[in-house]
Design an enzyme around this catalytic site. Structure first.
Site, PDB file in Angstrom:
ATOM      1  N   ARG A 165      44.692 -13.473  -7.446  1.00  0.00           N
ATOM      2  CA  ARG A 165      44.044 -13.285  -5.606  1.00  0.00           C
ATOM      3  C   ARG A 165      44.981 -14.063  -4.618  1.00  0.00           C
ATOM      4  O   ARG A 165      45.260 -13.569  -3.847  1.00  0.00           O
ATOM      5  CB  ARG A 165      42.669 -13.735  -5.135  1.00  0.00           C
ATOM      6  N   ARG A 207      29.412  -9.979  -7.084  1.00  0.00           N
ATOM      7  CA  ARG A 207      29.902 -10.706  -6.000  1.00  0.00           C
ATOM      8  C   ARG A 207      28.380 -10.030  -4.991  1.00  0.00           C
ATOM      9  O   ARG A 207      29.032  -9.519  -4.228  1.00  0.00           O
ATOM     10  CB  ARG A 207      30.968 -10.137  -5.025  1.00  0.00           C
ATOM     11  N   ASP A 217      42.541 -14.766 -13.022  1.00  0.00           N
ATOM     12  CA  ASP A 217      43.490 -15.383 -12.455  1.00  0.00           C
ATOM     13  C   ASP A 217      43.862 -17.285 -12.981  1.00  0.00           C
ATOM     14  O   ASP A 217      45.316 -16.691 -12.771  1.00  0.00           O
ATOM     15  CB  ASP A 217      43.009 -15.230 -10.729  1.00  0.00           C
ATOM     16  N   ALA A 273      27.943 -16.934 -27.671  1.00  0.00           N
ATOM     17  CA  ALA A 273      28.161 -18.347 -27.862  1.00  0.00           C
ATOM     18  C   ALA A 273      26.989 -19.393 -27.419  1.00  0.00           C
ATOM     19  O   ALA A 273      25.903 -19.655 -28.278  1.00  0.00           O
ATOM     20  CB  ALA A 273      29.518 -19.181 -27.284  1.00  0.00           C
ATOM     21  N   LYS A 283      74.233  -4.883 -16.465  1.00  0.00           N
ATOM     22  CA  LYS A 283      72.861  -5.026 -17.116  1.00  0.00           C
ATOM     23  C   LYS A 283      72.206  -3.774 -16.288  1.00  0.00           C
ATOM     24  O   LYS A 283      72.614  -2.722 -15.246  1.00  0.00           O
ATOM     25  CB  LYS A 283      72.176  -5.923 -15.999  1.00  0.00           C
ATOM     26  N   VAL A 300      43.395  -2.817 -14.537  1.00  0.00           N
ATOM     27  CA  VAL A 300      43.620  -2.615 -16.172  1.00  0.00           C
ATOM     28  C   VAL A 300      43.972  -4.254 -16.773  1.00  0.00           C
ATOM     29  O   VAL A 300      43.934  -4.509 -18.024  1.00  0.00           O
ATOM     30  CB  VAL A 300      45.303  -1.124 -16.979  1.00  0.00           C
ATOM     31  N   ASP A 332      35.892 -19.541  -9.665  1.00  0.00           N
ATOM     32  CA  ASP A 332      35.313 -21.064  -8.498  1.00  0.00           C
ATOM     33  C   ASP A 332      34.163 -21.242  -7.514  1.00  0.00           C
ATOM     34  O   ASP A 332      33.700 -21.500  -7.190  1.00  0.00           O
ATOM     35  CB  ASP A 332      36.456 -22.103  -7.945  1.00  0.00           C
ATOM     36  N   HIS A 353      68.728  -2.495 -15.986  1.00  0.00           N
ATOM     37  CA  HIS A 353      68.152  -2.534 -15.504  1.00  0.00           C
ATOM     38  C   HIS A 353      67.172  -4.124 -15.143  1.00  0.00           C
ATOM     39  O   HIS A 353      68.183  -5.241 -15.501  1.00  0.00           O
ATOM     40  CB  HIS A 353      66.597  -2.233 -16.329  1.00  0.00           C
ATOM     41  N   GLY A 387      34.284 -11.318 -11.075  1.00  0.00           N
ATOM     42  CA  GLY A 387      35.363 -10.343 -11.089  1.00  0.00           C
ATOM     43  C   GLY A 387      34.936 -10.911 -12.272  1.00  0.00           C
ATOM     44  O   GLY A 387      35.186 -11.405 -13.001  1.00  0.00           O
ATOM     45  N   THR A 433      37.630 -16.172 -15.157  1.00  0.00           N
ATOM     46  CA  THR A 433      38.974 -15.222 -14.757  1.00  0.00           C
ATOM     47  C   THR A 433      39.768 -15.068 -15.446  1.00  0.00           C
ATOM     48  O   THR A 433      40.347 -15.859 -15.812  1.00  0.00           O
ATOM     49  CB  THR A 433      38.309 -16.131 -13.244  1.00  0.00           C
ATOM     50  N   ASP A 452      43.115 -19.684 -11.866  1.00  0.00           N
ATOM     51  CA  ASP A 452      42.814 -19.810 -10.972  1.00  0.00           C
ATOM     52  C   ASP A 452      41.820 -20.998 -10.754  1.00  0.00           C
ATOM     53  O   ASP A 452      42.165 -21.991  -9.080  1.00  0.00           O
ATOM     54  CB  ASP A 452      42.544 -19.574  -9.616  1.00  0.00           C
TER      55      ASP A 452
HETATM   56  O1  F6P Z   1      39.553 -12.870  -9.417  1.00  0.00           O
HETATM   57  C1  F6P Z   1      40.111 -11.589 -10.460  1.00  0.00           C
HETATM   58  C2  F6P Z   1      40.772 -10.657  -9.690  1.00  0.00           C
HETATM   59  O2  F6P Z   1      41.065  -9.627 -10.739  1.00  0.00           O
HETATM   60  C3  F6P Z   1      41.757 -10.769  -8.680  1.00  0.00           C
HETATM   61  O3  F6P Z   1      42.892 -11.032  -9.251  1.00  0.00           O
HETATM   62  C4  F6P Z   1      41.517 -10.080  -7.243  1.00  0.00           C
HETATM   63  O4  F6P Z   1      42.878  -9.758  -6.191  1.00  0.00           O
HETATM   64  C5  F6P Z   1      40.335  -9.588  -7.723  1.00  0.00           C
HETATM   65  O5  F6P Z   1      39.411  -9.679  -8.559  1.00  0.00           O
HETATM   66  C6  F6P Z   1      40.156  -8.026  -7.092  1.00  0.00           C
HETATM   67  O6  F6P Z   1      38.544  -8.049  -7.332  1.00  0.00           O
HETATM   68  P1  F6P Z   1      37.386  -6.267  -7.206  1.00  0.00           P
HETATM   69  O7  F6P Z   1      37.663  -6.012  -8.589  1.00  0.00           O
HETATM   70  O8  F6P Z   1      36.526  -6.670  -6.879  1.00  0.00           O
HETATM   71  O9  F6P Z   1      38.048  -5.667  -6.674  1.00  0.00           O
END
Ligand code: F6P
Length: 319
Positions: free
Chosen positions: A171, A72, A127, A22, A213, A250, A103, A215, A11, A125, A129
């Site tokens: 993800r 991918r 994420d 760079a 509250k 987005v 990863d 909202h 992604g 990424t 992660d």
């Molecule tokens: O790994 C980055 C990510 O944006 C995840 O957060 C998400 O689940 C996934 O890629 C979406 O992948 P694709 O763009 O292939 O639908």
């Protein structure tokens, strides 16, 4: 070493272009020939690459996405695909490869390293992660995007006295949810790294509601399941007027923040240094503000690196 190549894989994430810039400019500074490979490992298999010059990376530091495109590649998962990729690298005289990705991309890099190519990874990424680095390129931009959208949702949520479930990317990780949830003042955060309890969430919602509250915002990381399903259950048990917003892709776009441009530039420069020092099988990381190389294996550690202290704090702050 005379020739190196760079590719982006998996992604895309904001800041990948700054990292490419760079790598290219640091490589040229050290008299290397630098090749850009299009569409990640798939482009490597198809020998789709081009030599890059100083002007090839002009005016891209502020742009989201990746000028090298990404993919991918299923074919690269096979030994035949990996062999084709190595043959193309060798036929082009390329001894070192820099892979900007997540990863999954680094698992591919390890295979190339076993076949005799020197490979360095740069974590890109949204994420965040990847264990072994405190932060990945693109995470900061994605969090800022989410926060600006939460602020907008709050405006309409408070006008209508509504509860919003906001589903964010990740993800299998809740890093975006936790960082944006804490910084955006979310009333609850639901992440895959922690069990969640509907009763606790609805109790908190109702207590807030009964106190006047107007909202509430509940952030759900996509890795734990659909925001729609969670919203439906909350609506049924509380009777609150509930809406769902799935932020989606987005979060992957937009101009990178200063932090991501800075991180990407430092990591790109470091990756070239590591190749010049004949290193391989390393991921460039930021650890306690230092840019270092760590073995790829650290990126595959099972231990999630999510900031659970921030997660716990958010529960205290969002009363
Ligand atoms: O790994 C980055 C990510 O944006 C995840 O957060 C998400 O689940 C996934 O890629 C979406 O992948 P694709 O763009 O292939 O639908």
């Amino acid at each position: 070493m005379k020739n190196i190549a760079v590719l982006t894989s998996g992604g895309d994430s904001p800041g990948m272009n700054a990292a490419i810039r760079a790598v290219v400019r640091k490589g040229l500074y050290h008299q290397l020939n630098v090749f850009g490979v299009y569409r990640g490992y798939q482009g490597l298999i198809e020998n789709d690459l081009k030599e890059m010059k100083v002007h090839s990376v002009a005016d891209i530091i502020q742009r989201g996405g990746t000028i090298l495109y990404t993919a991918r590649s299923e074919e690269f998962r096979t030994p035949e695909g990996q062999r084709k990729a190595v043959d193309n690298l060798k036929n082009n005289g390329i001894e070192g490869l820099i892979v900007i990705g997540g990863d999954g991309s680094f698992r591919g890099s390890m295979e190339l390293a076993k076949l005799g190519i020197r490979v360095i990874g740069i974590p890109g990424t949204i994420d965040n992660d990847i264990p072994g680095t405190d932060q990945t390129i693109g995470f900061d931009t994605a969090v800022n995007t989410v926060i600006s959208l939460i602020d907008k949702i709050r405006d309409t949520a408070s006008s209508h006295d509504r509860t919003f479930i906001v589903e964010v990317m990740g993800r299998s990780a809740g890093d975006i949810a936790v960082r944006a949830g804490l910084a955006g003042g979310a009333e609850s955060i639901i992440i895959p790294e922690r069990d969640f309890d509907y009763d606790d969430i609805t109790d908190r919602l109702m207590k807030g509601h009964n106190r006047g509250k107007k909202h509430s915002i509940i952030i759900v990381a996509e890795g734990i399941g659909s925001g729609e399903a969670i919203a439906e259950r909350i609506k049924q048990s509380t009777g609150l007027d509930t809406r769902v917003t799935v932020l989606g892709h987005v979060q992957r776009g937009g101009s990178p923040t200063a932090y991501d441009r800075w991180l990407a530039s430092l990591m790109g420069g470091k990756a070239v240094d590591l190749l010049l020092n004949n290193q391989s099988g390393l991921m460039v990381s930021i650890v306690n503000q230092n840019i270092v190389g760590v073995p790829f294996e650290q990126a595959f550690s099972e231990k999630p690196k999510i900031d659970l202290d921030a997660y716990e704090l958010s529960k205290i702050l969002s009363i």
